[in-house]
Design an enzyme around this catalytic site. Structure first.
Site, PDB file in Angstrom:
ATOM      1  N   GLU A   1     101.492 -39.177  31.330  1.00  0.00           N
ATOM      2  CA  GLU A   1     102.054 -40.400  31.900  1.00  0.00           C
ATOM      3  C   GLU A   1     101.221 -41.608  31.548  1.00  0.00           C
ATOM      4  O   GLU A   1      99.994 -41.526  31.524  1.00  0.00           O
ATOM      5  CB  GLU A   1     101.957 -40.317  33.419  1.00  0.00           C
ATOM      6  CG  GLU A   1     103.076 -39.637  34.080  1.00  0.00           C
ATOM      7  CD  GLU A   1     102.880 -39.734  35.584  1.00  0.00           C
ATOM      8  OE1 GLU A   1     103.015 -38.705  36.218  1.00  0.00           O
ATOM      9  OE2 GLU A   1     102.573 -40.828  36.085  1.00  0.00           O
TER      10      GLU A   1
ATOM     11  N   CYS B   1      99.471 -39.494  40.614  1.00  0.00           N
ATOM     12  CA  CYS B   1      99.380 -39.249  39.178  1.00  0.00           C
ATOM     13  C   CYS B   1      99.828 -37.822  38.880  1.00  0.00           C
ATOM     14  O   CYS B   1      99.568 -36.899  39.618  1.00  0.00           O
ATOM     15  CB  CYS B   1      97.976 -39.517  38.670  1.00  0.00           C
ATOM     16  SG  CYS B   1      96.729 -38.428  39.332  1.00  0.00           S
TER      17      CYS B   1
HETATM   18  S1  SF4 Z   1      92.713 -37.159  41.054  1.00  0.00           S
HETATM   19 FE1  SF4 Z   1      91.251 -35.499  40.573  1.00  0.00          FE
HETATM   20  S2  SF4 Z   1      92.509 -33.782  39.809  1.00  0.00           S
HETATM   21 FE2  SF4 Z   1      93.778 -35.651  39.758  1.00  0.00          FE
HETATM   22  S3  SF4 Z   1      93.585 -36.411  37.661  1.00  0.00           S
HETATM   23 FE3  SF4 Z   1      92.041 -37.490  38.928  1.00  0.00          FE
HETATM   24  S4  SF4 Z   1      90.165 -36.236  38.775  1.00  0.00           S
HETATM   25 FE4  SF4 Z   1      91.860 -34.979  38.034  1.00  0.00          FE
END
Ligand code: SF4
Length: 343
Positions: A91, A325
């Site tokens: 994304e 995300c």
């Molecule tokens: S929030 Fe944590 S698990 Fe999600 S992409 Fe970022 S580092 Fe990786």
């Protein structure tokens, strides 16, 4: 295609560094590769063999990151689901005010418990070319003056490629170095390498809690650095580049929104060159985590702000269309699987 192969191919066709520079700049700006300048048309500048090869090179570069679908939100952001040459999906998010959030990995190994990307684990690294191709793609739609590495993946786990991408974007890509934001859960290698870079990006650190044990539970595979130490390392870098660190804090009701945590934030960040970004969790139905109530969020911001910690509330971009995300990718993979099962 890797950046190195792209440049080598041009060199083999007789291109000099100035030719390669111009073609790279055109690509990173989302323009046709044979774009000339006002004073110098391409026909008078690029060698013929290079010009003849540009359509083929251009279609290969296009294949690095293709738009699969676009999901605009009411806040002015838009999630772009991007397909890579091997059909993997990542994304990018077009942010309000000419920002772009890019992905650095397919999946992520850190496994933050509140993140959809973390659930899939790491599938593969993105190459430098695939990272900057997301910027070239986005620039076909809109200006991009700021790039944040907050999409899928942990940039510290793909450090060489991310730093090379930052360097390219900060030079040929025409983006100011403080408008490039390296975002990480914190890794000793980041604090060693960033100060040595020619292009020194701004830094965002995902703190999420001031309690070391809770942090380990929330970010299970993040390097073991105590929150105090993380803030000290961040402070040193902030002073080196004379630019504040942005601390990220996903606000989870009943988990890290307590008075004790707020006092912990004051203890760690008061007097530091820092901005605290609170990101209230965007809960879906039947989710194990919940967003704190609006009143509590306002209370927290007032408390921290009035005691000297610059605090902002940031909603995860494109909230009305998806939670966090990696969710779009999860959904797209689900769709693909369903389609496969039907076939
Ligand atoms: S929030 Fe944590 S698990 Fe999600 S992409 Fe970022 S580092 Fe990786």
């Amino acid at each position: 295609m890797h950046i190195h192969d792209f440049h080598q191919r041009l060199t083999d066709l007789g291109a000099k560094p100035m030719h390669i520079g111009r073609i790279t700049r055109a690509w990173l700006r989302g323009m046709p590769l044979d774009t000339g300048t006002r004073n110098q048309k391409t026909e008078n500048f690029l060698p013929l063999a290079v010009r003849n090869a540009l359509p083929e090179i251009s279609s290969e570069l296009d294949g690095l990151a293709r738009l699969s679908s676009e999901h605009p939100a009411t806040d002015g952001s838009a999630r772009l689901l991007v397909e890579l040459a091997d059909k993997q999906m990542v994304e990018s998010v077009l942010l309000p005010r000419d920002g772009l959030c890019v992905s650095s990995q397919v999946g992520c190994a850190v496994g933050c418990v509140f993140c959809m990307t973390g659930k899939s684990g790491l599938l593969r690294q993105l190459s430098t070319a695939e990272i900057v191709a997301q910027v070239a793609l986005a620039r076909r739609f809109r200006a991009v003056k700021k790039v944040v590495f907050m999409g899928m993946g942990e940039p510290a786990h793909n450090l060489d490629n991310v730093l090379e991408a930052i360097n390219l974007l900060g030079t040929e890509g025409g983006i100011g170095q403080r408008n490039l934001v390296f975002s990480t859960v914190g890794d000793p290698r980041v604090f060693e390498r960033l100060p040595q870079q020619q292009v020194k990006p701004a830094l965002a650190l995902s703190l999420h809690t001031t309690d070391a044990e809770l942090r380990q539970a929330l970010l299970p595979r993040a390097p073991r650095i105590d929150p105090e130490e993380l803030v000290e390392l961040g402070e040193t870098y902030a002073r080196q580049i004379d630019y504040p660190i942005q601390y990220q804090w996903t606000l989870l009701k009943g988990i890290n929104d307590s008075q004790e945590e707020m006092d912990g934030i004051l203890r760690l960040l008061k007097g530091k060159y820092a901005i605290m970004n609170l990101i209230p969790y965007n809960s879906l139905e039947a989710d194990e985590f919940q967003r704190p109530d609006g009143d509590r969020i306002v209370q927290i911001v007032r408390y921290l702000h009035s005691r000297g910690v610059l605090t902002k509330v940031r909603n995860s971009a494109g909230q009305d269309i998806d939670g966090g995300c990696g969710q779009l990718r999860a959904r797209a993979t689900e769709l693909l699987d369903r389609r496969k099962n039907r076939a």
